[in-house]
Design a protein around this motif. Structure first.
Motif, PDB file in Angstrom:
ATOM      1  N   SER A   1       4.801 -50.445 -50.939  1.00 28.10           N
ATOM      2  CA  SER A   1       4.871 -51.063 -49.615  1.00 28.10           C
ATOM      3  C   SER A   1       4.862 -52.593 -49.616  1.00 28.10           C
ATOM      4  O   SER A   1       4.813 -53.208 -48.549  1.00 28.10           O
ATOM      5  N   HIS A   2       4.928 -53.228 -50.783  1.00 26.18           N
ATOM      6  CA  HIS A   2       4.947 -54.700 -50.809  1.00 26.18           C
ATOM      7  C   HIS A   2       5.592 -55.183 -52.106  1.00 26.18           C
ATOM      8  O   HIS A   2       4.970 -55.162 -53.155  1.00 26.18           O
ATOM      9  N   THR A   3       6.855 -55.597 -52.021  1.00 26.12           N
ATOM     10  CA  THR A   3       7.492 -56.217 -53.192  1.00 26.12           C
ATOM     11  C   THR A   3       8.360 -57.396 -52.763  1.00 26.12           C
ATOM     12  O   THR A   3       8.806 -57.481 -51.628  1.00 26.12           O
ATOM     13  N   HIS A   4       8.579 -58.271 -53.739  1.00 23.31           N
ATOM     14  CA  HIS A   4       9.565 -59.352 -53.603  1.00 23.31           C
ATOM     15  C   HIS A   4      10.624 -59.030 -54.665  1.00 23.31           C
ATOM     16  O   HIS A   4      10.831 -59.788 -55.601  1.00 23.31           O
ATOM     17  N   LEU A   5      11.240 -57.870 -54.511  1.00 25.68           N
ATOM     18  CA  LEU A   5      12.112 -57.285 -55.539  1.00 25.68           C
ATOM     19  C   LEU A   5      13.338 -58.137 -55.864  1.00 25.68           C
ATOM     20  O   LEU A   5      13.843 -58.132 -56.984  1.00 25.68           O
TER      21      LEU A   5
ATOM     22  N   VAL B   1      11.142 -54.297 -49.514  1.00 22.88           N
ATOM     23  CA  VAL B   1      11.694 -55.485 -50.173  1.00 22.88           C
ATOM     24  C   VAL B   1      11.679 -56.646 -49.179  1.00 22.88           C
ATOM     25  O   VAL B   1      12.218 -56.532 -48.080  1.00 22.88           O
ATOM     26  N   LYS B   2      11.081 -57.749 -49.594  1.00 24.62           N
ATOM     27  CA  LYS B   2      11.007 -58.934 -48.732  1.00 24.62           C
ATOM     28  C   LYS B   2      12.048 -59.963 -49.138  1.00 24.62           C
ATOM     29  O   LYS B   2      12.355 -60.099 -50.319  1.00 24.62           O
ATOM     30  N   SER B   3      12.521 -60.718 -48.172  1.00 23.38           N
ATOM     31  CA  SER B   3      13.300 -61.918 -48.495  1.00 23.38           C
ATOM     32  C   SER B   3      12.271 -63.024 -48.766  1.00 23.38           C
ATOM     33  O   SER B   3      11.097 -62.746 -48.930  1.00 23.38           O
TER      34      SER B   3
ATOM     35  N   VAL C   1       1.587 -59.403 -42.371  1.00 21.68           N
ATOM     36  CA  VAL C   1       1.049 -60.748 -42.593  1.00 21.68           C
ATOM     37  C   VAL C   1       0.506 -60.852 -44.013  1.00 21.68           C
ATOM     38  O   VAL C   1      -0.297 -60.018 -44.440  1.00 21.68           O
ATOM     39  N   HIS C   2       0.959 -61.882 -44.764  1.00 30.35           N
ATOM     40  CA  HIS C   2       0.297 -62.249 -46.019  1.00 30.35           C
ATOM     41  C   HIS C   2      -0.979 -62.972 -45.593  1.00 30.35           C
ATOM     42  O   HIS C   2      -0.914 -64.117 -45.133  1.00 30.35           O
ATOM     43  N   ALA C   3      -2.124 -62.304 -45.715  1.00 31.04           N
ATOM     44  CA  ALA C   3      -3.337 -62.768 -45.031  1.00 31.04           C
ATOM     45  C   ALA C   3      -4.489 -63.049 -45.986  1.00 31.04           C
ATOM     46  O   ALA C   3      -4.830 -62.213 -46.832  1.00 31.04           O
TER      47      ALA C   3
ATOM     48  N   GLU D   1      -1.847 -58.072 -45.692  1.00 25.30           N
ATOM     49  CA  GLU D   1      -1.696 -57.916 -47.134  1.00 25.30           C
ATOM     50  C   GLU D   1      -2.511 -58.956 -47.920  1.00 25.30           C
ATOM     51  O   GLU D   1      -2.679 -60.063 -47.465  1.00 25.30           O
ATOM     52  N   HIS D   2      -3.023 -58.542 -49.043  1.00 23.41           N
ATOM     53  CA  HIS D   2      -3.893 -59.310 -49.961  1.00 23.41           C
ATOM     54  C   HIS D   2      -5.362 -59.205 -49.552  1.00 23.41           C
ATOM     55  O   HIS D   2      -6.133 -58.522 -50.197  1.00 23.41           O
ATOM     56  N   LEU D   3      -5.804 -59.977 -48.524  1.00 22.36           N
ATOM     57  CA  LEU D   3      -7.159 -59.840 -47.958  1.00 22.36           C
ATOM     58  C   LEU D   3      -8.288 -60.087 -48.960  1.00 22.36           C
ATOM     59  O   LEU D   3      -9.308 -59.399 -48.938  1.00 22.36           O
TER      60      LEU D   3
ATOM     61  N   THR E   1       2.417 -53.179 -55.795  1.00 25.33           N
ATOM     62  CA  THR E   1       2.473 -54.079 -56.956  1.00 25.33           C
ATOM     63  C   THR E   1       2.577 -55.556 -56.583  1.00 25.33           C
ATOM     64  O   THR E   1       2.203 -56.413 -57.380  1.00 25.33           O
ATOM     65  N   ASP E   2       3.180 -55.861 -55.410  1.00 23.32           N
ATOM     66  CA  ASP E   2       3.498 -57.257 -55.067  1.00 23.32           C
ATOM     67  C   ASP E   2       4.485 -57.848 -56.080  1.00 23.32           C
ATOM     68  O   ASP E   2       4.493 -59.066 -56.305  1.00 23.32           O
ATOM     69  N   LEU E   3       5.300 -57.029 -56.703  1.00 23.86           N
ATOM     70  CA  LEU E   3       6.240 -57.539 -57.714  1.00 23.86           C
ATOM     71  C   LEU E   3       6.896 -58.849 -57.249  1.00 23.86           C
ATOM     72  O   LEU E   3       7.554 -58.882 -56.214  1.00 23.86           O
TER      73      LEU E   3
HETATM   74 ZN   LIG Z   1       3.711 -60.878 -51.546  1.00 16.49          ZN
END
Ligand SMILES: [Zn+2]
Length: 438
Positions: A109-113, A178-180, A275-277, A298-300, A349-351
């Protein structure tokens, strides 16, 4: 029908259809399939009925000697094989899973692929004592990824993304967010999202993260946010390139106030929010996620007890990314407190090339179990149903329940061997909507 009414009806249909296709890109053909010979099926249906909160081993919902049926890619029956209704026994394509253990496919649920280049040299410099600031000054950090990603063609980015997606598929992941966020121009961000949309086999959920950092071309965060809302948002909508919007709320990046302005606009336009929080410092990201009813925070890492109370009482899914904490050599998020107070948790993973250059799903779970004291059932639910909730897909994915998509993994060992050996998930096969991918 009067013209205006017809037009309104047409518009509504088009909008909902395009949103679904962005989210799921359905690949189902009209087919009925029976899966038998399952030694143990963990449906996670009970975890689903508890909205993935305070889960225990019982919520994995174990069925021994199980079978299930999918039709057009969706589950239509689940139970003990001996109880299979007669209507499903005949005229059906059947697959014997030969005494294996089966559970829902994983949701990342969280990547910068999508990014070009790598930051290998920077990793070495950091470990040899150079400060992040000094590395950034000499062209490291996010800039080091920005330039090659801006220069890469859409086709090149898709090829890179496909290769990385295949690594996730091998680990039993059917759905990848996948995030931009590594071009930081309206056109470059669209290129990244188009490239992600062309990835095959895995189900890709695209998130616009134009507000990842402030590019040099802009004097202030405010000016850049205005630019994104004026230039990027209309294009995103026009092409249907993402269904979610995300922002990095952090000192030196974007403030809570600016985040509120940006995310509120996206919400008005029908986007889901993330939110990257509170990753590096407590900046109000978690509070903002709760206030704006974001899907996920996310992160927290830096949240306090008040944040934990608010998150636990909300519908926000807490996406925890321990591999990034390993690479950053920092504290891990307070997963135990969150879970014990009833928060819903996902793991991913936050790849990304800088702070988490790893697509190792097993390692995420190993870290969650060792350092965040998450139990194995909690880890499994976080990587399936929790991920589905974070992406707003809990009604489609994350458990083997009637009406949901038939995304599942067949293990080559026991359930207890999951999230045990870094670098290896014991996954023999992966199915997406009843079709075998692996
Ligand atoms: Zn991230």
């Amino acid at each position: 029908m009067p013209k205006s009414k017809a037009a309104a009806g047409k518009k509504k249909t088009k909008k909902s259809a395009s949103k679904l296709s962005q989210k799921l890109a359905p690949s189902a053909k009209p087919k009925r399939r029976l899966f038998t010979g399952i030694k143990t099926l963990f449906t996670l249906d009970r975890a689903f009925r508890k909205a993935a909160r305070r889960v225990t081993a019982d919520d994995l919902d174990r069925i021994d000697g199980a079978a299930f049926v999918s039709e057009n890619g969706r589950i239509v029956w689940v139970g003990k094989e001996k109880d299979l209704p007669r209507e499903f026994k005949n005229a059906i394509k059947s697959e014997d899973l030969q005494g294996a253990v089966v559970l829902p496919a994983f949701v990342e649920s969280h990547t910068h692929l999508i990014y070009a280049g790598n930051r290998a040299a920077e990793f070495e410099r950091r470990n040899q004592g150079e400060s992040y600031q000094s590395i950034a000054k000499s062209g490291g950090g996010i800039l080091a990824t920005l330039i090659p990603t801006r220069e890469a063609s859409e086709k090149e980015l898709t090829a890179i993304g496909q290769e990385r997606a295949e690594r996730f598929l091998k680990q039993g992941v059917s759905t990848i967010e996948v995030k931009s966020g590594y071009a930081l121009t309206a056109e470059g961000e669209m290129k990244m999202l188009r490239a992600a949309g062309a990835i095959r086999r895995a189900r890709i959920v695209r998130t616009f993260l134009g507000a990842h950092a402030i590019p040099k071309e802009f004097k202030s965060a405010e000016a850049y946010i205005d630019y994104l809302l004026e230039e990027a948002l209309p294009q995103l909508k026009k092409e249907g390139l993402a269904c979610r919007a995300d922002i990095f709320i952090e000192q030196g990046y974007f403030s809570k106030e600016l985040g509120k302005k940006y995310l509120s606009r996206f919400r008005e336009e029908g986007f889901d929010l993330a939110v990257h929080a509170d990753q590096l410092s407590r900046c109000g990201g978690a509070e903002l996620a709760v206030e704006l009813k974001a899907r996920s925070a996310e992160h927290l890492i830096q949240i306090n007890d008040e944040d934990i109370r608010k998150l636990s009482a909300s519908e926000v899914t807490c996406v925890l990314l321990p591999t990034a904490d390993l690479y950053m050599n920092c504290a891990y998020p307070p997963a135990r407190k969150l879970i014990d107070q009833g928060a819903r948790v996902a793991l991913a993973t936050d790849l990304n090339p800088g702070t988490s250059p790893s697509s190792d799903v097993a390692l995420v779970g190993v870290l969650a179990r060792i350092y965040m004291k998450m139990s194995l059932p909690e880890t499994i639910v976080a990587y399936t149903l929790g991920g589905a909730y974070a992406l707003g897909l809990e009604k489609e994915l994350g458990s083997i329940s009637k009406g949901k998509l038939a995304d599942f993994v067949v293990l080559e060992g026991e359930m207890e061997e999951l999230f045990l050996e870094a670098g290896r998930q014991p996954v023999a096969r992966l199915y997406r909507e009843g079709e075998r991918l692996l």
